[in-house]
Scaffold this active site. Structure first.
Site, short mmCIF file in Angstrom:
data_model
loop_
_atom_site.label_atom_id
_atom_site.label_comp_id
_atom_site.label_asym_id
_atom_site.label_seq_id
_atom_site.Cartn_x
_atom_site.Cartn_y
_atom_site.Cartn_z
N THR A 22 0.84 -1.19 0.00
CA THR A 22 0.00 0.00 0.00
C THR A 22 0.87 1.25 0.00
O THR A 22 2.10 1.18 -0.07
CB THR A 22 -1.00 -0.05 1.19
OG1 THR A 22 -1.94 1.00 1.04
CG2 THR A 22 -0.29 0.04 2.52
N LYS A 26 3.61 1.49 -3.42
CA LYS A 26 3.05 0.85 -4.60
C LYS A 26 3.86 1.07 -5.88
O LYS A 26 3.99 0.16 -6.69
CB LYS A 26 1.61 1.31 -4.84
CG LYS A 26 0.63 0.73 -3.85
CD LYS A 26 -0.77 1.15 -4.18
CE LYS A 26 -1.75 0.47 -3.23
NZ LYS A 26 -3.12 0.58 -3.69
N ASP A 38 1.64 -8.12 -16.47
CA ASP A 38 1.31 -7.20 -17.55
C ASP A 38 0.52 -5.99 -17.05
O ASP A 38 0.75 -4.87 -17.51
CB ASP A 38 0.51 -7.91 -18.64
CG ASP A 38 1.37 -8.88 -19.45
OD1 ASP A 38 2.62 -8.74 -19.41
OD2 ASP A 38 0.80 -9.77 -20.10
N ASN A 47 0.19 -3.80 -5.95
CA ASN A 47 -0.48 -3.89 -4.65
C ASN A 47 -0.39 -5.30 -4.07
O ASN A 47 -0.86 -5.55 -2.98
CB ASN A 47 -1.95 -3.43 -4.74
CG ASN A 47 -2.87 -4.48 -5.34
OD1 ASN A 47 -2.52 -5.14 -6.31
ND2 ASN A 47 -4.04 -4.61 -4.78
N ASP A 62 -5.99 -3.91 -7.78
CA ASP A 62 -6.82 -2.74 -7.41
C ASP A 62 -7.81 -2.38 -8.51
O ASP A 62 -8.96 -2.06 -8.24
CB ASP A 62 -5.95 -1.52 -7.12
CG ASP A 62 -5.26 -1.58 -5.77
OD1 ASP A 62 -5.73 -2.34 -4.89
OD2 ASP A 62 -4.26 -0.87 -5.59
N GLY A 86 -6.53 12.45 -7.17
CA GLY A 86 -5.26 11.91 -6.71
C GLY A 86 -4.43 11.44 -7.88
O GLY A 86 -4.93 11.30 -9.00
N ALA A 87 -3.15 11.16 -7.62
CA ALA A 87 -2.26 10.74 -8.71
C ALA A 87 -1.22 9.72 -8.24
O ALA A 87 -0.18 9.58 -8.87
CB ALA A 87 -1.57 11.96 -9.31
N GLY A 89 -0.41 5.56 -6.64
CA GLY A 89 -0.58 4.20 -7.13
C GLY A 89 -2.03 3.76 -7.25
O GLY A 89 -2.41 3.12 -8.24
N ALA A 90 -2.86 4.08 -6.26
CA ALA A 90 -4.28 3.70 -6.32
C ALA A 90 -4.98 4.43 -7.47
O ALA A 90 -5.83 3.86 -8.16
CB ALA A 90 -4.96 3.98 -5.00
#
Length: 181
Positions: A22, A26, A38, A47, A62, A86-87, A89-90
């Site tokens: 997390t 990430k 991939d 994740n 995710d 937001g920008a 990993g999630a």
């Protein structure tokens, strides 16, 4: 743990079969893995790490959780107008899943350069952060991939059919969205 190096070392040395990754690791953990799937190549964030006899491979699930949540809510993503807040990993995973399902994606982030980098990487548009509360945006779906304590100004115009808070913990944006219905 304090670093990605520690994460990969602990997984290998303690023979941990799998680990969830997390924020803030990430994106950074990729350089400490032996292989990536991939979807990680497309997303640029991990994740999940699986350990196969000391060889660490990174995955990202995710985006599947996000798209399945939207479909289970009874919405279609094909042509849906989606805003990602937001920008990190999630957010990258959210954008990947939305684009894979043919949604029209916009991103807004306090750090404009990070949003612009993602927009170039994925080929979509940046929504100006300073305009989030200035006029009716009429997004079908809004996904917040912000840290739990972050609250940003956002004009809730009633056009939003679904707000998704991509946090493991209760967040301020989730609370605000719930207050607005």
């Amino acid at each position: 743990v304090e670093s990605c190096e520690e994460i990969s070392s602990y997984i290998r040395n303690m023979n941990i079969l799998g680990a969830n990754i997390t924020t803030p690791f990430k994106e950074l953990i990729i350089d400490y893995l032996d292989d990536i799937s991939d979807e990680v190549k497309g997303i640029g964030a991990v994740n999940l790490i699986l350990n196969n006899d000391g060889e660490l491979k990174g995955y990202n699930t995710d985006y599947l959780g996000l798209t399945r949540t939207i479909y289970e809510a009874g919405l279609s993503l094909n042509g849906a107008k989606c805003l990602v807040l937001g920008a990190g990993g999630a957010a990258r995973a959210a954008v990947y899943g939305l684009i894979e399902e043919q949604a029209k994606v916009y991103i807004a982030n306090r750090t404009t350069a990070k949003a612009e980098d993602m927009a170039v990487y994925f080929g979509f548009e940046v929504f100006p952060f300073d305009q989030l509360n200035s006029f009716s945006m009429n997004f079908d779906i809004v996904i917040s991939a912000l840290l739990p304590d972050v609250e940003i100004p956002f004009k809730w115009d009633g056009g939003c059919k679904l707000f998704i808070d991509a946090n493991y913990r209760k967040s301020r944006m989730g609370e605000v969205a719930a207050e607005k219905g």
